[in-house]
Design a protein around this motif. Structure first.
Motif, PDB file in Angstrom:
ATOM      1  N   VAL A  85       0.791  -1.618   0.162  1.00 54.03           N
ATOM      2  CA  VAL A  85      -0.379  -0.262   0.148  1.00 54.03           C
ATOM      3  C   VAL A  85       1.142   1.097  -0.048  1.00 54.03           C
ATOM      4  CG1 VAL A  85      -1.541   1.262   0.969  1.00 54.03           C
ATOM      5  CG2 VAL A  85      -1.796  -1.048   1.504  1.00 54.03           C
ATOM      6  N   PRO A  86       0.602   2.143  -1.294  1.00 48.29           N
ATOM      7  CA  PRO A  86       1.670   3.592  -1.100  1.00 48.29           C
ATOM      8  C   PRO A  86       1.088   4.239   0.217  1.00 48.29           C
ATOM      9  CG  PRO A  86       0.611   3.402  -3.061  1.00 48.29           C
ATOM     10  CD  PRO A  86       0.279   1.688  -2.194  1.00 48.29           C
ATOM     11  N   ASN A  87       2.293   4.692   0.680  1.00 49.75           N
ATOM     12  CA  ASN A  87       1.579   5.498   1.953  1.00 49.75           C
ATOM     13  C   ASN A  87       2.442   7.152   1.992  1.00 49.75           C
ATOM     14  OD1 ASN A  87       0.885   5.167   5.166  1.00 49.75           O
ATOM     15  ND2 ASN A  87       2.618   4.767   5.312  1.00 49.75           N
ATOM     16  N   LEU A  88       1.290   7.670   2.788  1.00 47.60           N
ATOM     17  CA  LEU A  88       2.297   8.762   3.397  1.00 47.60           C
ATOM     18  C   LEU A  88       3.304   9.496   4.456  1.00 47.60           C
ATOM     19  CD1 LEU A  88      -0.229  10.967   1.794  1.00 47.60           C
ATOM     20  CD2 LEU A  88       1.416  10.745   0.841  1.00 47.60           C
ATOM     21  N   SER A  89       2.920   8.441   5.831  1.00 44.21           N
ATOM     22  CA  SER A  89       3.992   7.996   6.352  1.00 44.21           C
ATOM     23  C   SER A  89       4.647   7.922   5.866  1.00 44.21           C
ATOM     24  CB  SER A  89       2.856   7.629   7.479  1.00 44.21           C
ATOM     25  OG  SER A  89       2.989   6.426   7.727  1.00 44.21           O
ATOM     26  N   HIS A  90       5.396   7.839   7.221  1.00 46.02           N
ATOM     27  CA  HIS A  90       6.994   7.353   7.499  1.00 46.02           C
ATOM     28  C   HIS A  90       7.801   7.557   6.023  1.00 46.02           C
ATOM     29  CE1 HIS A  90       4.700   5.115  10.235  1.00 46.02           C
ATOM     30  NE2 HIS A  90       5.834   4.513  10.820  1.00 46.02           N
ATOM     31  N   ARG A  91       7.941   8.646   5.890  1.00 44.16           N
ATOM     32  CA  ARG A  91       8.612   9.645   4.643  1.00 44.16           C
ATOM     33  C   ARG A  91       8.411   9.129   3.469  1.00 44.16           C
ATOM     34  NH1 ARG A  91      12.605   9.227   8.582  1.00 44.16           N
ATOM     35  NH2 ARG A  91      13.553  11.920   8.693  1.00 44.16           N
ATOM     36  N   GLY A  92       6.945   8.216   3.487  1.00 44.58           N
ATOM     37  CA  GLY A  92       6.463   7.794   2.292  1.00 44.58           C
ATOM     38  C   GLY A  92       6.750   6.640   1.705  1.00 44.58           C
ATOM     39  N   TYR A  95       3.251   0.717   3.178  1.00 42.02           N
ATOM     40  CA  TYR A  95       3.613  -1.027   4.309  1.00 42.02           C
ATOM     41  C   TYR A  95       2.404  -1.669   3.606  1.00 42.02           C
ATOM     42  CZ  TYR A  95      -1.487   0.446   5.110  1.00 42.02           C
ATOM     43  OH  TYR A  95      -2.890   1.313   4.682  1.00 42.02           O
ATOM     44  N   ILE A  97       0.067  -5.714   3.722  1.00 44.60           N
ATOM     45  CA  ILE A  97      -1.033  -6.385   3.984  1.00 44.60           C
ATOM     46  C   ILE A  97      -1.019  -8.050   4.193  1.00 44.60           C
ATOM     47  CG2 ILE A  97      -3.964  -6.149   5.133  1.00 44.60           C
ATOM     48  CD1 ILE A  97      -3.782  -3.158   5.037  1.00 44.60           C
ATOM     49  N   CYS A 129       8.249  -1.949   2.319  1.00 40.55           N
ATOM     50  CA  CYS A 129       7.650  -1.337   3.812  1.00 40.55           C
ATOM     51  C   CYS A 129       8.185  -0.920   5.104  1.00 40.55           C
ATOM     52  CB  CYS A 129       6.407  -2.882   3.023  1.00 40.55           C
ATOM     53  SG  CYS A 129       5.851  -2.998   1.654  1.00 40.55           S
ATOM     54  N   TYR A 130       7.355   0.127   5.665  1.00 41.83           N
ATOM     55  CA  TYR A 130       8.223  -0.273   7.060  1.00 41.83           C
ATOM     56  C   TYR A 130       7.349  -1.240   7.871  1.00 41.83           C
ATOM     57  CZ  TYR A 130       3.689   2.375   8.462  1.00 41.83           C
ATOM     58  OH  TYR A 130       2.468   2.473   8.669  1.00 41.83           O
ATOM     59  N   LYS A 131       6.534  -2.162   7.592  1.00 41.09           N
ATOM     60  CA  LYS A 131       5.714  -2.924   8.503  1.00 41.09           C
ATOM     61  C   LYS A 131       5.285  -3.718   6.781  1.00 41.09           C
ATOM     62  CE  LYS A 131       0.935  -0.705   9.184  1.00 41.09           C
ATOM     63  NZ  LYS A 131       0.116  -0.308  10.121  1.00 41.09           N
ATOM     64  N   LEU A 132       4.596  -4.893   8.007  1.00 46.55           N
ATOM     65  CA  LEU A 132       3.809  -5.915   7.012  1.00 46.55           C
ATOM     66  C   LEU A 132       2.731  -6.424   8.459  1.00 46.55           C
ATOM     67  CD1 LEU A 132       2.501  -8.116   5.399  1.00 46.55           C
ATOM     68  CD2 LEU A 132       4.250  -9.672   6.670  1.00 46.55           C
TER      69      LEU A 132
END
Lengths: 163, 163
Positions: A85-92, A95, A97, A129-132
């Motif tokens: 998932v493209p994401n704006l937090s964590h400097r872009g 993450y 799923i 990704c910063y997390k799964l």
């Protein structure tokens, strides 16, 4: 996520995980039916519901969606859906799923669940990704132990509203 | 998901939720920084990190990703990310996920969180989703009560592994 897993030894050497093809679709839906306590939730066909075929095409057309199958002895024994998932937090940083994890009821305990999850973790890591993350029904305590062994931590409450 | 919410009365009449535009991006990242206990997690700029701009473009290019903002008095006071996920279970019905919910620390208690969540629920319902799910850190008990009031049930454990 719903899932049917159990405690598992290391996966057997001949097993592998790969991305699904359209030929796998009926078998995947058969496996997904094992996730439900309500027998009428899925429609196995043939033919499969048109909504199901359309969803498969959307999944295949999206590079951020990876439909995984575990195969052993030429047979699909498990499946999982990985989403980047493209994401704006964590400097872009994106993450990931995992959802719809299931290993065939007759094939549990052979390590296929672990093989699927480790494959998903590796793809998520490679995608930056910063997390799964995944959710697991509170009643499935066996699955919780399984995820714990793989390094997952139950830090969050999983809320849902159904329509 | 992480979130910063609190108990809220009904939203004020002048507030509205809309899809974000690129002009909202710096403000959204500012709000996302409030989600973190680690001040260095986000980089507010200017300029914003290039990874962040790229993520924004990917989000905008994907019709299944809806970046929401709540606006009041001409100012963005909150944000949430809604994701519609094509899915093979439930006869091919999609599901929805909400992530990155935050209302400005100085604007809490005015109902903006509820406005964002009700908007997301309505979009998920209209997209034919069978569920809308989200996760909330186990320590955020205020947020849990908030989700409960909106009809969400904490049926699942939220697992994650970080990279």
């Amino acid at each position: 996520m719903s899932e049917e897993l159990s405690s598992e030894p290391p996966p057997s050497a001949e097993a592998q995980v790969r991305h699904a093809t359209e030929a796998d679709l009926p078998r995947i839906v058969e496996l997904l039916a094992q996730l439900s306590l309500d027998e009428s939730r899925e429609e196995l066909g043939p033919p499969l519901p048109e909504t199901c075929r359309r969803a498969f095409q959307q999944i295949q057309a999206d590079p951020n969606q990876r439909l995984l199958v575990a195969e052993a002895g030429g047979r699909v024994v498990g499946t999982a859906s990985l989403l980047i998932v493209p994401n704006l937090s964590h400097r872009g940083r994106p993450y990931a799923i995992v959802e719809n994890v299931v290993v065939d009821a007759t094939e549990r305990g052979a390590g296929y669940g672990e093989l699927l999850l480790r494959y998903a973790m590796e793809e998520a890591r490679r995608a930056g990704c910063y997390k799964l993350s995944l959710t697991s029904n509170k009643r499935r305590t066996d699955a919780h132990r399984f995820y714990g062994r793989l390094g997952f931590q139950a830090t969050h409450e999983g809320f849902r509203v159904e329509f």
